[in-house]
Design an enzyme around this catalytic site. Structure first.
Site, PDB file in Angstrom:
ATOM      1  N   CYS A   1       0.877  -0.950  -0.072  1.00 53.18           N
ATOM      2  CA  CYS A   1      -0.067  -0.061   0.134  1.00 53.18           C
ATOM      3  C   CYS A   1       0.911   1.395   0.153  1.00 53.18           C
ATOM      4  O   CYS A   1       2.011   0.937  -0.385  1.00 53.18           O
ATOM      5  CB  CYS A   1      -0.930  -0.032   1.239  1.00 53.18           C
ATOM      6  SG  CYS A   1      -0.342   0.065   2.739  1.00 53.18           S
TER       7      CYS A   1
ATOM      8  N   HIS B   1      13.622 -14.096  12.616  1.00 50.06           N
ATOM      9  CA  HIS B   1      13.302 -14.051  13.884  1.00 50.06           C
ATOM     10  C   HIS B   1      11.609 -14.362  13.900  1.00 50.06           C
ATOM     11  O   HIS B   1      11.183 -14.922  14.707  1.00 50.06           O
ATOM     12  CB  HIS B   1      13.475 -12.603  14.409  1.00 50.06           C
ATOM     13  CG  HIS B   1      14.817 -12.422  14.695  1.00 50.06           C
ATOM     14  ND1 HIS B   1      15.270 -11.391  15.643  1.00 50.06           N
ATOM     15  CD2 HIS B   1      15.945 -13.224  14.516  1.00 50.06           C
ATOM     16  CE1 HIS B   1      16.756 -11.621  15.770  1.00 50.06           C
ATOM     17  NE2 HIS B   1      16.993 -12.639  15.037  1.00 50.06           N
TER      18      HIS B   1
HETATM   19  C1  RB5 Z   1      -3.922   5.333   0.583  1.00 50.65           C
HETATM   20  O1  RB5 Z   1      -4.173   6.513   0.101  1.00 50.65           O
HETATM   21  C2  RB5 Z   1      -3.157   5.098   1.751  1.00 50.65           C
HETATM   22  O2  RB5 Z   1      -3.596   5.461   2.837  1.00 50.65           O
HETATM   23  C3  RB5 Z   1      -2.806   3.495   1.866  1.00 50.65           C
HETATM   24  O3  RB5 Z   1      -2.185   3.056   0.501  1.00 50.65           O
HETATM   25  C4  RB5 Z   1      -1.987   3.094   2.783  1.00 50.65           C
HETATM   26  O4  RB5 Z   1      -0.595   3.992   3.066  1.00 50.65           O
HETATM   27  C5  RB5 Z   1      -2.390   2.972   4.209  1.00 50.65           C
HETATM   28  O5  RB5 Z   1      -1.779   2.793   5.101  1.00 50.65           O
END
Ligand code: RB5
Length: 143
Positions: A66, A99
């Site tokens: 993400c 670990h």
């Molecule tokens: C999305 O904008 C962003 O919040 C997501 O990709 C991530 O970084 C959340 O932890």
């Protein structure tokens, strides 16, 4: 080895880079559960889909992405039998296997450059799970 890949829009580009790299190794089967375009999606949905796929096909690992790696690692760690580390450099990648024996790693697509992320993935794949004290500690949190 089977690796499930999943990303939200913030991790999409890094997922694509790592997928291409893993495919080029010729020894790893990648199963990409999306997203497939850089359109806003919710990382908890990606985490759930990735975990379901891992269990369905008995894959070895989830590589999740993400923006920061934080949200998707939190979401994955809420799911039964998923142990995820949000790795941030080569050392954390290696130690997450040695670990912590995780079955999922999360990376931040807005935090890491492609070359570093590839080094991290290699460090994770090449590391071996350590036993002794680490096994005892892992057992105290259920795995
Ligand atoms: C999305 O904008 C962003 O919040 C997501 O990709 C991530 O970084 C959340 O932890």
């Amino acid at each position: 080895m089977k690796i499930v890949l999943g990303a939200d829009h913030g991790g999409f580009a890094l997922k694509e880079c790592i997928k291409k790299y893993l495919i080029s190794k010729n020894t790893i089967e990648t199963i990409d559960i999306g997203c497939f375009i850089e359109e806003s999606v919710d990382y908890p949905d990606i985490a759930l889909n990735a975990a379901s796929k891992l269990k369905e096909i008995n894959a070895d690992y989830i590589f999740a992405f993400c923006g920061t790696g934080i949200g998707i690692s939190i979401a994955l760690n809420k799911i039964d039998k998923i142990y995820c580390a949000n790795i941030y450099n080569v050392s954390s990648a290696k130690l997450a296997k040695e670990h912590n024996a995780v079955n999922a790693i999360a990376m931040g697509g807005r935090e890491l450059d492609f070359d570093t992320a590839i080094l991290m993935v290699n460090a994770f794949l090449e590391a071996e799970v350590l036993s002794d004290n680490h096994k005892r500690r892992r057992a105290k949190i259920g795995y």
